[in-house]
Design an enzyme around this catalytic site. Structure first.
Site, PDB file in Angstrom:
ATOM      1  N   ASN A   7       0.879  -1.164   0.000  1.00 48.27           N
ATOM      2  CA  ASN A   7       0.000   0.000   0.000  1.00 48.27           C
ATOM      3  C   ASN A   7       0.920   1.217   0.000  1.00 48.27           C
ATOM      4  O   ASN A   7       1.441   1.609   1.032  1.00 48.27           O
ATOM      5  CB  ASN A   7      -0.879  -0.048   1.257  1.00 48.27           C
ATOM      6  CG  ASN A   7      -1.834   1.121   1.325  1.00 48.27           C
ATOM      7  OD1 ASN A   7      -1.794   2.028   0.484  1.00 48.27           O
ATOM      8  ND2 ASN A   7      -2.683   1.110   2.340  1.00 48.27           N
ATOM      9  N   ARG A  95      -2.568  -2.058  -3.433  1.00 55.99           N
ATOM     10  CA  ARG A  95      -3.765  -1.254  -3.229  1.00 55.99           C
ATOM     11  C   ARG A  95      -3.693  -0.062  -4.186  1.00 55.99           C
ATOM     12  O   ARG A  95      -2.698   0.656  -4.218  1.00 55.99           O
ATOM     13  CB  ARG A  95      -3.817  -0.745  -1.790  1.00 55.99           C
ATOM     14  CG  ARG A  95      -4.992   0.172  -1.589  1.00 55.99           C
ATOM     15  CD  ARG A  95      -5.028   0.723  -0.185  1.00 55.99           C
ATOM     16  NE  ARG A  95      -6.228   1.527  -0.029  1.00 55.99           N
ATOM     17  CZ  ARG A  95      -6.268   2.638   0.697  1.00 55.99           C
ATOM     18  NH1 ARG A  95      -5.200   3.061   1.326  1.00 55.99           N
ATOM     19  NH2 ARG A  95      -7.390   3.313   0.802  1.00 55.99           N
ATOM     20  N   HIS A 184     -12.800   2.874   0.254  1.00 57.86           N
ATOM     21  CA  HIS A 184     -12.824   1.843   1.302  1.00 57.86           C
ATOM     22  C   HIS A 184     -13.527   0.568   0.810  1.00 57.86           C
ATOM     23  O   HIS A 184     -14.013  -0.220   1.615  1.00 57.86           O
ATOM     24  CB  HIS A 184     -13.569   2.326   2.576  1.00 57.86           C
ATOM     25  CG  HIS A 184     -12.931   3.471   3.280  1.00 57.86           C
ATOM     26  ND1 HIS A 184     -13.669   4.461   3.878  1.00 57.86           N
ATOM     27  CD2 HIS A 184     -11.626   3.773   3.496  1.00 57.86           C
ATOM     28  CE1 HIS A 184     -12.851   5.347   4.436  1.00 57.86           C
ATOM     29  NE2 HIS A 184     -11.611   4.951   4.211  1.00 57.86           N
ATOM     30  N   ARG A 245     -11.055  15.429   7.709  1.00 56.81           N
ATOM     31  CA  ARG A 245     -11.856  15.773   6.518  1.00 56.81           C
ATOM     32  C   ARG A 245     -13.286  16.125   6.918  1.00 56.81           C
ATOM     33  O   ARG A 245     -13.869  15.468   7.781  1.00 56.81           O
ATOM     34  CB  ARG A 245     -11.862  14.588   5.548  1.00 56.81           C
ATOM     35  CG  ARG A 245     -10.542  14.415   4.831  1.00 56.81           C
ATOM     36  CD  ARG A 245     -10.546  13.167   3.978  1.00 56.81           C
ATOM     37  NE  ARG A 245      -9.821  12.073   4.603  1.00 56.81           N
ATOM     38  CZ  ARG A 245      -9.861  10.816   4.192  1.00 56.81           C
ATOM     39  NH1 ARG A 245     -10.599  10.469   3.170  1.00 56.81           N
ATOM     40  NH2 ARG A 245      -9.167   9.883   4.829  1.00 56.81           N
ATOM     41  N   ARG A 288      -9.381   8.865  20.681  1.00 54.62           N
ATOM     42  CA  ARG A 288      -8.916   8.605  22.052  1.00 54.62           C
ATOM     43  C   ARG A 288      -8.630   9.919  22.769  1.00 54.62           C
ATOM     44  O   ARG A 288      -8.995  10.105  23.930  1.00 54.62           O
ATOM     45  CB  ARG A 288      -7.636   7.747  22.028  1.00 54.62           C
ATOM     46  CG  ARG A 288      -7.914   6.319  21.647  1.00 54.62           C
ATOM     47  CD  ARG A 288      -6.657   5.603  21.234  1.00 54.62           C
ATOM     48  NE  ARG A 288      -6.196   6.076  19.921  1.00 54.62           N
ATOM     49  CZ  ARG A 288      -5.345   5.438  19.141  1.00 54.62           C
ATOM     50  NH1 ARG A 288      -4.819   4.323  19.555  1.00 54.62           N
ATOM     51  NH2 ARG A 288      -4.996   5.912  17.971  1.00 54.62           N
ATOM     52  N   GLU A 388      -7.670  -5.131   5.641  1.00 56.71           N
ATOM     53  CA  GLU A 388      -7.542  -4.807   4.219  1.00 56.71           C
ATOM     54  C   GLU A 388      -6.397  -5.578   3.558  1.00 56.71           C
ATOM     55  O   GLU A 388      -6.500  -5.956   2.399  1.00 56.71           O
ATOM     56  CB  GLU A 388      -7.360  -3.291   4.042  1.00 56.71           C
ATOM     57  CG  GLU A 388      -8.683  -2.573   4.297  1.00 56.71           C
ATOM     58  CD  GLU A 388      -8.601  -1.058   4.199  1.00 56.71           C
ATOM     59  OE1 GLU A 388      -8.171  -0.450   5.190  1.00 56.71           O
ATOM     60  OE2 GLU A 388      -8.956  -0.504   3.157  1.00 56.71           O
TER      61      GLU A 388
HETATM   62  P1  AMP Z   1      -7.794   3.576  11.231  1.00 56.16           P
HETATM   63  O1  AMP Z   1      -7.757   4.666  10.192  1.00 56.16           O
HETATM   64  O2  AMP Z   1      -8.794   2.516  10.937  1.00 56.16           O
HETATM   65  O3  AMP Z   1      -6.426   3.036  11.573  1.00 56.16           O
HETATM   66  O4  AMP Z   1      -8.328   4.284  12.584  1.00 56.16           O
HETATM   67  C1  AMP Z   1      -7.547   5.235  13.246  1.00 56.16           C
HETATM   68  C2  AMP Z   1      -8.401   5.966  14.248  1.00 56.16           C
HETATM   69  O5  AMP Z   1      -9.079   5.050  15.120  1.00 56.16           O
HETATM   70  C3  AMP Z   1      -7.611   6.842  15.190  1.00 56.16           C
HETATM   71  O6  AMP Z   1      -7.358   8.108  14.638  1.00 56.16           O
HETATM   72  C4  AMP Z   1      -8.514   6.938  16.391  1.00 56.16           C
HETATM   73  O7  AMP Z   1      -9.394   8.034  16.222  1.00 56.16           O
HETATM   74  C5  AMP Z   1      -9.308   5.670  16.366  1.00 56.16           C
HETATM   75  N1  AMP Z   1      -8.959   4.737  17.456  1.00 56.16           N
HETATM   76  C6  AMP Z   1      -7.959   3.858  17.498  1.00 56.16           C
HETATM   77  N2  AMP Z   1      -7.952   3.196  18.691  1.00 56.16           N
HETATM   78  C7  AMP Z   1      -8.983   3.689  19.408  1.00 56.16           C
HETATM   79  C8  AMP Z   1      -9.532   3.430  20.716  1.00 56.16           C
HETATM   80  N3  AMP Z   1      -8.999   2.513  21.525  1.00 56.16           N
HETATM   81  N4  AMP Z   1     -10.606   4.143  21.103  1.00 56.16           N
HETATM   82  C9  AMP Z   1     -11.150   5.066  20.291  1.00 56.16           C
HETATM   83  N5  AMP Z   1     -10.696   5.345  19.060  1.00 56.16           N
HETATM   84  C10 AMP Z   1      -9.638   4.677  18.616  1.00 56.16           C
END
Ligand code: AMP
Length: 402
Positions: A7, A95, A184, A245, A288, A388
Site C-alpha cells: 500500500n 492497493r 474503502h 476531513r 482517544r 484490508e
Molecule cells: P484507522 O484509520 O482505521 O487506523 O483508525 C484510526 C483511528 O481510530 C484513530 O485516529 C482513532 O481516532 C481511532 N482509534 C484507534 N484506537 C482507538 C480506541 N482505543 N478508542 C477510540 N478510538 C480509537
C-alpha cells in the site's frame, strides 16, 4: 503461495507478507517519511509467534525504490528473515485508490492497466501517483512476479446511476466522469463477506449497512451483497465527519470563502481535507484524545463527538430507507472497532426501527467479530475487525488462480 501486499502512499509504504496456505502473516511493516531528512522503517517479523521480532531503523530513505529495497532486505535477512530470496514471493497485491469507471474487479497489472491507472490521476491526484510509484518499484525489484491491482473503488461499481450521479450539468459526467465513486471498497467488501459467513447466510441474500470509522470514514449500503450507495464521492471527502476531513458541506461554502475570506481554491481544498472534521471542530483528530478531552471538561471535544455521531446516524437512517429491509449493521476500522461510545451514539434512538444494541456486548473493544445487538433486535449489529491486507491478498490469489 506467499503474497506481498503493498500500500504505497506519497511518503510511505505499508507492506505485509502473507502465507496464503493458512493466511498467516509472516511480516508486517511500514516505511515512513520517504524523501525527508530522516526516514523510518519498522517491520514485525512473524507477528504473534514465539520468535516474533521487531526491526526498526532510522535512515535516509531517498525514494520509494530505496524504501522497498530496505523492506526486502529485512524480509530476506539470512539471520532472521522470513524469505530466502526475492524469488520466494509468488505474487504482489497492490492497493490502488482510484480505478475510475475502468475497473470493477481486481486486475492483473499489464502495461494497459498501468496506463488506465495513470489516466485516472486527475480523479485522485494525491493517491494514484503514489500507488503507481509502488507498482513501478515492485515491477523493477520483482521482475517476472505477477502483480495484481486491487482498487478501492471497484466494489462500488455496482452503484446505480441514480445514486452515483450528482445533479450537475450532465456534460460534466460525460466529459470528465464527475460522479460518485466511493472508497474503502476493499474494507466494506471484506466485512460484508465476513458478516454473511458469521450469519450463516449467502452474501447475495443480505442487505447490510457497513460503517467504516477510522481516520477516514464511510458508510455503504449493500443490497443482495452488492454496493448500491456509499457516502464518499468523487474524492474521499464527502459524507461522514472524519479525522481531518469535513465530509458533507454546502458546496456554496467554497464561493463564500473565496469572496469573503480571501481563500483560493488550493487553500479551501487543503482546509477541507486536512484541517476540518474532528480536528476542525475541536483541534483533535484522534478519538482517544477526544474522549480524554471530554473527561477533562472540553466542550468543543464533546461537540465534535456529537457532530460526528449525529452525521453517522443520519446516514444510517438514509441507507435504511434506501434498502428497506436491513439484515445487519456492521461497525469496523479504528473507531468502529474500538469505540463503544461512538457505536452507541450512532445507533441511539433507532430502536423503533428494530435496531437495538446490547449494552453489555457493546461495552468492549472488538478484537474478533462480535454480535452487539440484543436478542429482540430485528437488525443484527456486528463489530467486525477489518483486514484490508488479508482482503487484498485473497483478491490477488483469486486473480492468479483464475
Ligand atoms: P484507522 O484509520 O482505521 O487506523 O483508525 C484510526 C483511528 O481510530 C484513530 O485516529 C482513532 O481516532 C481511532 N482509534 C484507534 N484506537 C482507538 C480506541 N482505543 N478508542 C477510540 N478510538 C480509537
Amino acid at each position: 503461495m506467499k503474497i506481498l501486499v503493498i500500500n504505497s502512499g506519497s511518503s510511505s509504504i505499508k507492506f505485509q507478507l502473507l502465507d496464503m496456505s493458512d493466511e498467516a502473516v509472516l511480516a508486517s511493516g511500514l516505511v515512513e517519511r520517504i524523501g525527508e531528512a530522516e526516514g523510518l522503517i519498522k517491520c514485525i517479523l512473524r507477528p504473534g509467534a514465539a520468535d516474533e521480532l521487531t526491526v526498526k531503523k532510522t535512515t535516509v530513505v531517498a525514494d520509494h525504490k530505496s524504501g522497498m529495497r530496505l523492506a526486502v532486505d529485512i524480509l530476506s535477512d539470512p539471520r532472521q528473515g522470513v524469505i530466502a530470496a526475492r524469488g520466494d514471493i509468488d505474487a504482489i497485491g497492490h492497493r490502488v485508490v482510484h480505478g475510475g469507471e475502468d475497473f470493477h474487479q481486481p486486475t492483473l497489472l499489464t502495461a494497459d492497466v498501468l496506463a488506465a491507472i495513470e489516466k485516472n490521476i486527475p480523479l485522485a491526484p494525491l493517491h494514484n501517483p503514489a500507488n503507481l510509484d509502488g507498482i513501478r518499484v515492485a515491477q523493477e525489484l520483482f521482475a517476472g512476479v505477477p502483480q495484481v491491482a486491487i482498487f478501492d473503488t471497484a466494489f462500488h461499481q455496482t452503484i446505480p446511476p441514480h445514486a452515483y450521479l450528482y445533479a450537475l450539468p450532465y456534460e460534466l459526467y460525460e466529459k470528465h466522469r464527475i460522479r460518485r465513486y466511493g472508497f474503502h471498497g476493499t474494507s466494506h467488501k471484506f466485512v460484508a463477506s465476513e458478516c454473511a459467513r458469521l450469519m450463516g447466510r449467502p452474501l447475495e441474500e443480505l442487505n447490510l449497512i457497513s460503517i467504516h470509522l477510522g481516520n477516514g470514514c464511510s458508510m455503504t449500503a449493500v443490497e443482495n451483497g452488492k454496493s448500491v450507495d456509499t457516502t464518499l464521492g468523487l474524492t474521499p471527502l464527502e459524507g461522514l465527519v472524519m479525522g481531518t476531513r469535513s465530509g458533507d458541506v454546502d458546496p456554496a461554502i467554497h464561493s463564500f470563502l473565496a469572496r469573503n475570506c480571501t481563500m483560493d481554491i488550493e487553500a479551501i481544498d487543503e482546509m477541507l481535507n486536512k484541517d476540518s472534521g474532528l480536528k476542525g471542530l475541536c483541534g483533535l483528530n484522534d478519538m482517544r484524545d477526544i474522549h480524554q478531552a471530554i473527561a477533562n471538561g472540553d466542550k468543543r471535544a464533546r461537540l465534535a463527538l456529537d457532530v460526528q455521531t449525529y452525521r453517522n446516524k443520519k446516514y444510517v437512517g438514509a441507507f435504511m430507507a434506501v434498502l428497506g429491509r436491513v439484515d445487519a449493521i456492521i461497525f469496523t476500522a479504528g473507531i468502529g472497532e474500538n469505540d463503544e461510545v461512538v457505536r452507541e451514539m450512532t445507533l441511539r434512538g433507532l430502536e423503533p426501527f428494530g435496531v437495538i444494541m446490547d449494552p453489555a456486548a457493546n461495552n468492549q473493544r472488538i478484537k474478533k467479530p462480535t454480535l452487539l445487538s440484543s436478542r429482540e433486535s430485528r437488525v443484527q449489529i456486528w463489530g467486525i475487525p477489518t483486514n484490508e491486507e488479508l482482503a487484498i491478498a485473497r483478491e490477488a490469489k483469486a486473480v492468479l488462480e483464475k
